[in-house]
Structure formats: structure tokens, C-alpha cells
Design an enzyme around this catalytic site. Sequence first.
Site, PDB file in Angstrom:
ATOM      1  N   GLU A  31      -5.283  -5.051 -11.166  1.00  0.00           N
ATOM      2  CA  GLU A  31      -5.227  -6.500 -11.366  1.00  0.00           C
ATOM      3  C   GLU A  31      -4.562  -6.838 -12.699  1.00  0.00           C
ATOM      4  O   GLU A  31      -4.718  -6.125 -13.685  1.00  0.00           O
ATOM      5  CB  GLU A  31      -6.642  -7.081 -11.326  1.00  0.00           C
ATOM      6  CG  GLU A  31      -7.286  -7.056  -9.959  1.00  0.00           C
ATOM      7  CD  GLU A  31      -8.700  -7.589  -9.989  1.00  0.00           C
ATOM      8  OE1 GLU A  31      -9.276  -7.687 -11.089  1.00  0.00           O
ATOM      9  OE2 GLU A  31      -9.236  -7.893  -8.907  1.00  0.00           O
ATOM     10  N   ASP A  71      12.328 -23.637  -1.372  1.00  0.00           N
ATOM     11  CA  ASP A  71      11.913 -22.473  -0.588  1.00  0.00           C
ATOM     12  C   ASP A  71      13.154 -21.936   0.110  1.00  0.00           C
ATOM     13  O   ASP A  71      13.592 -22.469   1.126  1.00  0.00           O
ATOM     14  CB  ASP A  71      10.848 -22.893   0.431  1.00  0.00           C
ATOM     15  CG  ASP A  71      10.337 -21.725   1.272  1.00  0.00           C
ATOM     16  OD1 ASP A  71      11.009 -20.681   1.313  1.00  0.00           O
ATOM     17  OD2 ASP A  71       9.279 -21.881   1.910  1.00  0.00           O
ATOM     18  N   TYR A 127      -4.544   0.571  -7.725  1.00  0.00           N
ATOM     19  CA  TYR A 127      -5.028  -0.802  -7.892  1.00  0.00           C
ATOM     20  C   TYR A 127      -4.860  -1.197  -9.347  1.00  0.00           C
ATOM     21  O   TYR A 127      -5.025  -0.359 -10.239  1.00  0.00           O
ATOM     22  CB  TYR A 127      -6.501  -0.893  -7.479  1.00  0.00           C
ATOM     23  CG  TYR A 127      -6.978  -2.297  -7.221  1.00  0.00           C
ATOM     24  CD1 TYR A 127      -6.675  -2.945  -6.022  1.00  0.00           C
ATOM     25  CD2 TYR A 127      -7.719  -2.982  -8.172  1.00  0.00           C
ATOM     26  CE1 TYR A 127      -7.107  -4.240  -5.776  1.00  0.00           C
ATOM     27  CE2 TYR A 127      -8.150  -4.281  -7.933  1.00  0.00           C
ATOM     28  CZ  TYR A 127      -7.847  -4.903  -6.744  1.00  0.00           C
ATOM     29  OH  TYR A 127      -8.277  -6.195  -6.506  1.00  0.00           O
ATOM     30  N   ARG A 138       8.271  -6.920   3.758  1.00  0.00           N
ATOM     31  CA  ARG A 138       7.556  -8.185   3.901  1.00  0.00           C
ATOM     32  C   ARG A 138       6.865  -8.516   2.583  1.00  0.00           C
ATOM     33  O   ARG A 138       6.165  -7.692   1.996  1.00  0.00           O
ATOM     34  CB  ARG A 138       6.511  -8.091   5.020  1.00  0.00           C
ATOM     35  CG  ARG A 138       7.086  -7.882   6.408  1.00  0.00           C
ATOM     36  CD  ARG A 138       7.855  -9.102   6.879  1.00  0.00           C
ATOM     37  NE  ARG A 138       7.036 -10.286   6.884  1.00  0.00           N
ATOM     38  CZ  ARG A 138       6.250 -10.667   7.901  1.00  0.00           C
ATOM     39  NH1 ARG A 138       6.171  -9.918   8.978  1.00  0.00           N
ATOM     40  NH2 ARG A 138       5.544 -11.773   7.825  1.00  0.00           N
ATOM     41  N   THR A 168      10.905 -15.331   0.447  1.00  0.00           N
ATOM     42  CA  THR A 168      10.371 -14.102   1.003  1.00  0.00           C
ATOM     43  C   THR A 168      11.404 -13.008   0.773  1.00  0.00           C
ATOM     44  O   THR A 168      12.567 -13.282   0.457  1.00  0.00           O
ATOM     45  CB  THR A 168      10.079 -14.252   2.512  1.00  0.00           C
ATOM     46  OG1 THR A 168      11.256 -14.742   3.169  1.00  0.00           O
ATOM     47  CG2 THR A 168       8.930 -15.205   2.749  1.00  0.00           C
ATOM     48  N   LYS A 202      13.875 -11.215   5.969  1.00  0.00           N
ATOM     49  CA  LYS A 202      14.908 -12.119   6.479  1.00  0.00           C
ATOM     50  C   LYS A 202      16.299 -11.653   6.008  1.00  0.00           C
ATOM     51  O   LYS A 202      16.632 -10.484   6.125  1.00  0.00           O
ATOM     52  CB  LYS A 202      14.601 -13.565   6.084  1.00  0.00           C
ATOM     53  CG  LYS A 202      13.221 -14.052   6.556  1.00  0.00           C
ATOM     54  CD  LYS A 202      13.024 -15.503   6.236  1.00  0.00           C
ATOM     55  CE  LYS A 202      11.699 -16.033   6.758  1.00  0.00           C
ATOM     56  NZ  LYS A 202      10.522 -15.614   5.959  1.00  0.00           N
TER      57      LYS A 202
END
Length: 418
Positions: A54, A197, A52, A232, A223, A226
Site C-alpha cells: 500500500e 476520458d 503487496y 486491463r 484504460t 483497447k
Amino acid sequence: MYKKITLYDKDIESLIEAENKRQEEHIELIASENYVSEDVLKAVGSCLTNKYGEGYPNKRYYGGCENVDKIELLAQERASELFNVKYVNVQPYSGSVANAAVFMSLLNPGDKVLGLSLASGGHLSHGYKISFSGTFYDSYTYELNAEGKLDYDEIEKIAKKVKPKMIICGYSAYSQIIDFKRFKEIANSVGSYLFADISHISGLIIAGLHPSPSEYADIIMTTTHKTLRGTRGAIIMTNNEEIYSRINKAVFPGYQGGPLFHQIAGKAVSFYEALQPEFKEYQKQLLLNSRVFCQRFINKNVKIVSGLTQNHLFIIDVKSSYNLTGKQAETILSNLNITVNKNSIPNDTEKPMITSGIRLGSAAMTSRGFKEDEFIIIADLIDKALLEPNNISLHNVIKKEISKIANSFPIKKFYLMK
């Protein structure tokens, strides 16, 4: 087939294996899906999921980030090279979250946004009423013309009337080339930001098979699955340093907490793969397959929204062509082990959960080795099945043919780096 997973949790193990089997046995034609490499799977399933942190590289709120900092910086460098941009945020969890961050970075709640309507091929996060983009912002739409194509003069008229703060181009179900330069001219004429996009066409852009928005758009989002064939997730890009600072604040702490380092590593691996010469050859075959696939339906007098495709996808108007709804067509084909998705069409009279169309894409099966001949065969089988939706004996024959084809093109490593 992907490597079998063995777990102590047999319930989940059996469900993963069932999904593995489904993917292997089905002809995958959903335009937003693809198969990732074993290397991407390894990165995503690595120990990085334990970490983790941040914040951003060298500016974390947690210790022990020296390795994940290097991974994130490498992902940024590779994406910059792929898309010819200066600045990249690789942390977004998904396309919709990334789009929300784009809105937050450029707009205030209630600001006007102009995007393609959902029925014409836009996306939920481009201003649809039930999305954040249509709830917190004053959204307006443009439509495709009678030929199913973008009418830039009409879009300019709407933009001058609405005077939006941001114009969106780049879509989830549009099969033609996007003129980013013309969109920039429209945006400049009304003082709007231009947001591209490119989630569906990013692989084609990398390969030089579709124009790039890098010279024109204020912000670009894609993204990473695709046509890019990665894990993902999503990335946000810009050439404007001040906008980049706002993007970073919108992603964290605006919409997200700690980044998913295993996903960032998966993105970095897919960017490495996309930088190799084989990736361009894959995109060329993908595009050729899509055009041949679409043309086969056109030859059968099937109605295609927008006409012959210029990218990896196209929409069939199944209501006009087969007297079926999109939901019915999707179900019929699913029962034959052909996976598609129902899709709205321009001026659709059916609800979004029913629709009058289906969307077909070539990316996934091209990854499995399909060439033009295989897509022609699949088009013929789909056409036969939809023309006679209640012919059980015919459908049994078609399903056997699908099984033979799927078995001949297993999910394998043939397209991976050697």
C-alpha cells in the site's frame, strides 16, 4: 495462438484453453478489446502478483518494495512521455475505478456533473443513474445532434444552464474527433473542471492521429487496453500538481488498497511498446481499416450513427438497416464466430440490454494482421447475414468463410518488438 497453459487444476485449465480457442476462431470486432503481446502476458503472470505494498513509491506501508517501486516509477515515466503530461497515477485497477477516483478528487457528493448520455455514446461511469456517478452526484447529460455529432454550442447552452462543477468529454461509442479546446472554453465559461476520458482513443492520440487533451483537460484518464493494446487497467494523468495530490489520495486510500504490481508491470511493458515506431504504424493501419470498414457499410445504404468514422469504431443502427435489435444482431453474428456488442443509439426506443445498434471496432483484428481487403470481406459477410437472419444454409457458408479467414490470421507475435 498464445502459449498453452498447463495447470494441476484441470477444470480451470480446460476453460482457459476453451477461451484461447474461442479467441483464435472468432473475428473480434468489440471496440474495447485487443490482443496483448507475449511480453505483457509474461509481466502480468509474473512473481509480482505475490507482492503487496500500500502507498506510493518510496512511501509504502510495507517493506520489500524496492523493486516494485522502480517498476511503478518506470511506468509513470513512460506514460508521461507518451501523453505529454507531468504527473501520472498508474495504480487504478480499472477505468470505472479510475473514474470514481477522478470524481472523488474534484467533487463532493451531490455536486453537478455534465456528460454525454449513455445512449449517445457516453459511459456508465459518466453520470448514468445506476452507476456511482449518477447515484452520489447530481448528473446531467448532453446529446448528439440530428447528424449524430457533438453540438458544442448546444453543450455550452446546457453548461451555462446547469453550471456543473465538472464537464466530461471522451466516450465509449463516439466515432468522431473531439474538440478538446472547445470543451475547455465551455468549461472555463462556467467555472467547471474538464475531465477527458480517452480510454478508446489513447492509442490514436499517442500516434498523433487524434488531438490530445493534455493542454486543455484538468484530468485525463485512460484504460490501458483497447487501442493502447496493454493489460486491463487504467491510469490517471494531470499537469496540475495540486490536483495530482488529490488524485493520489482518491486512488489510495480513497478507492483502492494495495496496487496490483503485476498489472503495473504489464502497463509499463505496453507503454514501452507504444513508444516504438511500429506502434504508430499500427495505429495508422487501425484507422485506415476502420474507415474502409465503415465506408463499405455506407455503400450498402446501412445507417451509421455519426457517419463515416474518424477513429477505430462506429455504430450501426441495425433496427433501421436490418429490422433487427442489437441483441438479435449480436447473437446472429456470434453464431457465425463474429464477436460484436449490442449498443444503444441516440433516441433508442429499446432497453439497454436490447438496444437498436451494434458497435464495431478495428483494433483487435488489425493486431492480427487485417488490412483493408479483409475488413471489406467481413463487412460483406456481416451484411449478408443480417439481411437474411433466418437463412441457415447461407449462414453455414458464411461461417465456413469466417473460419478460413480466422485461420489465415492467427493470434501471433508478428506485431511484437524484435
